[in-house]
Design a protein around this motif. Structure first.
Motif, short mmCIF file in Angstrom:
data_model
loop_
_atom_site.label_atom_id
_atom_site.label_comp_id
_atom_site.label_asym_id
_atom_site.label_seq_id
_atom_site.Cartn_x
_atom_site.Cartn_y
_atom_site.Cartn_z
N LEU A 236 46.22 7.35 96.89
CA LEU A 236 46.06 5.92 96.62
C LEU A 236 45.69 5.65 95.16
CD1 LEU A 236 45.95 3.04 97.74
CD2 LEU A 236 43.54 3.42 98.32
N ALA A 237 44.78 6.45 94.64
CA ALA A 237 44.38 6.29 93.24
C ALA A 237 45.56 6.57 92.31
CB ALA A 237 43.22 7.23 92.91
N SER A 238 46.41 7.54 92.66
CA SER A 238 47.56 7.87 91.83
C SER A 238 48.61 6.75 91.85
CB SER A 238 48.19 9.18 92.31
OG SER A 238 47.28 10.25 92.18
N VAL A 239 48.82 6.17 93.01
CA VAL A 239 49.76 5.03 93.09
C VAL A 239 49.26 3.87 92.24
CG1 VAL A 239 50.72 3.27 94.61
CG2 VAL A 239 50.65 5.65 95.36
N ALA A 240 47.97 3.58 92.33
CA ALA A 240 47.39 2.49 91.53
C ALA A 240 47.52 2.79 90.03
CB ALA A 240 45.92 2.29 91.91
N ALA A 241 47.23 4.04 89.66
CA ALA A 241 47.32 4.42 88.25
C ALA A 241 48.75 4.32 87.74
CB ALA A 241 46.80 5.84 88.06
N LEU A 242 49.71 4.73 88.57
CA LEU A 242 51.11 4.67 88.17
C LEU A 242 51.57 3.23 88.00
CD1 LEU A 242 53.11 6.90 87.57
CD2 LEU A 242 53.97 6.72 89.90
N LEU A 243 51.14 2.35 88.89
CA LEU A 243 51.49 0.94 88.75
C LEU A 243 50.88 0.33 87.49
CD1 LEU A 243 51.16 -0.35 92.43
CD2 LEU A 243 53.24 0.14 91.15
N LEU A 244 49.65 0.71 87.17
CA LEU A 244 49.02 0.24 85.94
C LEU A 244 49.81 0.69 84.71
CD1 LEU A 244 45.22 0.78 86.68
CD2 LEU A 244 46.40 -1.40 86.43
N ILE A 245 50.28 1.93 84.75
CA ILE A 245 51.08 2.45 83.62
C ILE A 245 52.38 1.67 83.49
CG2 ILE A 245 52.41 4.45 82.83
CD1 ILE A 245 50.23 6.23 84.07
N PHE A 246 53.06 1.44 84.61
CA PHE A 246 54.32 0.71 84.57
C PHE A 246 54.14 -0.73 84.08
CE2 PHE A 246 56.36 3.48 88.10
CZ PHE A 246 56.80 4.37 87.13
N ARG A 247 53.09 -1.39 84.55
CA ARG A 247 52.94 -2.82 84.31
C ARG A 247 52.25 -3.14 82.99
NH1 ARG A 247 56.57 -5.25 87.51
NH2 ARG A 247 56.46 -4.40 89.62
#
Length: 234
Positions: A131-142
């Motif tokens: 879950l933390a990795s998905v959130a981090a990846l979305l932050l990077i993309f956005r």
């Protein structure tokens, strides 16, 4: 609190409910990650990311099943390691080199690889890390676009593709660069896209005098004999 502890312990057991739960979580996580790539019309979109994440989760579920079924004789890490290395063939398929020798698709390849790692985490029941990795990846993309904008705004070197009407303008181009207190750190000559007398130049120009990337491009467009100027990293 006791209820949450019970749910957490239950989700780490190996049964039909937790298997389905992990598979669904993997598909959802891969889809969320892939949506950003789909919006940008990348080769690997939400379906590819969802499938990769699902496959990785299934591999870890299979590894855990073997471990439990055969009394700990299986190696849980071995199957996961093969996924991490094997997903590279998908990443390579998303990386392309354009006609101007510009590389595209590295971010999509990296997201596919990370998506497989998230699937492995979900497959073994490491929900918090996934879950933390998905959130981090979305932050990077956005939001890393803002960092990218700042970096490009303050670049002190710019990679450009330039087309000249003929080879006789090369010396004038280089002389103009020197007059503007800029420096050409790499220089490659080739044919123009149009099959005529024109030539192309791939060059890295160090801007000097605290000029921005945009300033240098405007200067280049004012040089006599130049037909096209395209930036790589502005």
């Amino acid at each position: 609190m006791e209820y949450l502890v019970f749910v957490n312990e239950y989700l780490h057991e190996m049964n039909l409910v937790t298997i389905i739960f992990r598979i669904v979580c993997a598909v959802v996580a891969g889809t969320i990650i892939g949506i950003d790539r789909s919006e940008k019309r990348r080769v690997a979109g939400y379906k590819t990311h969802a499938i990769v994440c699902l496959g990785a989760a299934l591999v870890m579920l299979t590894g855990e099943y073997i471990f439990r079924q055969y009394g700990g004789s299986g190696d849980l890490a071995r199957l996961g390691a093969q996924v991490i290395s094997g997903v590279g063939f998908l990443g390579v398929g998303t990386i392309i080199v354009t006609g101007n020798n510009q590389v595209k698709g590295l971010t999509t390849a990296a997201s596919l690889w990370t998506c497989s790692c998230i699937g492995l985490a979900i497959g073994i029941g490491f929900y918090s890390g996934a879950l933390a990795s998905v959130a981090a990846l979305l932050l990077i993309f956005r939001y890393f676009k803002l960092i990218n904008y700042y970096v490009n705004k303050h670049l002190r070197a710019v990679e450009v593709y330039i087309e000249l009407e003929s080879a006789q303008y090369i010396s004038g181009f280089l002389e103009f660069i020197r007059e503007k207190d800029c420096k050409v750190s790499s220089f490659e000559i080739g044919p123009a896209r149009m099959k005529d007398e024109g030539i192309s130049i791939l060059a890295t120009i160090e801007t000097g005098r605290m000029r921005t990337c945009t300033d240098v491009l405007e200067l280049l467009r004012s040089i006599p004999g130049i037909r096209t100027v395209e930036e790589y990293n502005c």
